[in-house]
Design a protein around this motif. Structure first.
Motif, PDB file in Angstrom:
ATOM      1  N   THR A 214       0.825  -1.271   0.012  1.00  0.00           N
ATOM      2  CA  THR A 214      -0.004   0.124   0.034  1.00  0.00           C
ATOM      3  C   THR A 214       0.720   1.171  -0.063  1.00  0.00           C
ATOM      4  O   THR A 214       0.497   1.960  -0.806  1.00  0.00           O
ATOM      5  N   LEU A 215       1.832   1.197   0.542  1.00  0.00           N
ATOM      6  CA  LEU A 215       2.672   2.458   0.851  1.00  0.00           C
ATOM      7  C   LEU A 215       3.475   2.660  -0.412  1.00  0.00           C
ATOM      8  O   LEU A 215       3.736   3.851  -1.004  1.00  0.00           O
ATOM      9  N   THR A 216       3.876   1.475  -1.114  1.00  0.00           N
ATOM     10  CA  THR A 216       4.758   1.698  -2.300  1.00  0.00           C
ATOM     11  C   THR A 216       3.547   2.122  -3.343  1.00  0.00           C
ATOM     12  O   THR A 216       4.296   3.116  -4.118  1.00  0.00           O
ATOM     13  N   HIS A 217       2.488   1.598  -3.481  1.00  0.00           N
ATOM     14  CA  HIS A 217       1.655   2.266  -4.242  1.00  0.00           C
ATOM     15  C   HIS A 217       1.264   3.670  -4.206  1.00  0.00           C
ATOM     16  O   HIS A 217       1.192   4.532  -5.243  1.00  0.00           O
ATOM     17  N   HIS A 218       1.131   4.278  -2.904  1.00  0.00           N
ATOM     18  CA  HIS A 218       0.961   5.486  -2.640  1.00  0.00           C
ATOM     19  C   HIS A 218       2.193   6.406  -3.005  1.00  0.00           C
ATOM     20  O   HIS A 218       1.953   7.677  -3.594  1.00  0.00           O
ATOM     21  N   LEU A 219       3.285   5.993  -2.846  1.00  0.00           N
ATOM     22  CA  LEU A 219       4.546   6.687  -3.175  1.00  0.00           C
ATOM     23  C   LEU A 219       4.670   6.779  -4.632  1.00  0.00           C
ATOM     24  O   LEU A 219       4.933   7.706  -5.307  1.00  0.00           O
ATOM     25  N   ARG A 220       4.230   5.813  -5.555  1.00  0.00           N
ATOM     26  CA  ARG A 220       4.380   5.689  -6.921  1.00  0.00           C
ATOM     27  C   ARG A 220       3.361   6.605  -7.456  1.00  0.00           C
ATOM     28  O   ARG A 220       3.745   7.506  -8.453  1.00  0.00           O
ATOM     29  N   THR A 221       2.141   6.761  -6.870  1.00  0.00           N
ATOM     30  CA  THR A 221       1.071   7.573  -7.614  1.00  0.00           C
ATOM     31  C   THR A 221       1.429   8.882  -7.085  1.00  0.00           C
ATOM     32  O   THR A 221       1.273   9.727  -7.960  1.00  0.00           O
ATOM     33  N   ARG A 222       2.087   9.268  -6.032  1.00  0.00           N
ATOM     34  CA  ARG A 222       2.351  10.510  -5.650  1.00  0.00           C
ATOM     35  C   ARG A 222       3.534  11.207  -6.499  1.00  0.00           C
ATOM     36  O   ARG A 222       3.407  12.275  -6.817  1.00  0.00           O
TER      37      ARG A 222
END
Length: 73
Positions: A33-41
């Motif tokens: 989840t954190l990786t997904h949020h960082l990539r979209t950010r």
């Protein structure tokens, strides 16, 4: 030989905290989840102009307006 140097009065609390730790599946889900949020950010941040450029433009505009006001007076 026991490598645990925890005092006896603190062992119940240590055991309680050990039970509260997430398992490997929860860790993996949180990391995903954190990786997904960082990539979209980072993806949305690349599209927009940098924040420092906007601040520089506003500062330069304010400085230019103040100079024009002083020169007109």
């Amino acid at each position: 030989m026991n490598d645990d140097d925890t005092p006896d009065w603190l062992r119940p609390a240590r055991a309680g905290f050990a039970r509260l730790q997430p398992d490997a599946e929860q860790d993996a889900a949180l990391l995903a989840t954190l990786t997904h949020h960082l990539r979209t950010r980072h993806a949305t941040r690349d599209v927009r102009e940098p924040r420092w450029l906007r601040r520089l433009a506003w500062g330069s505009g304010a400085l230019g307006a103040a100079a024009a006001l002083l020169l007109s007076v």
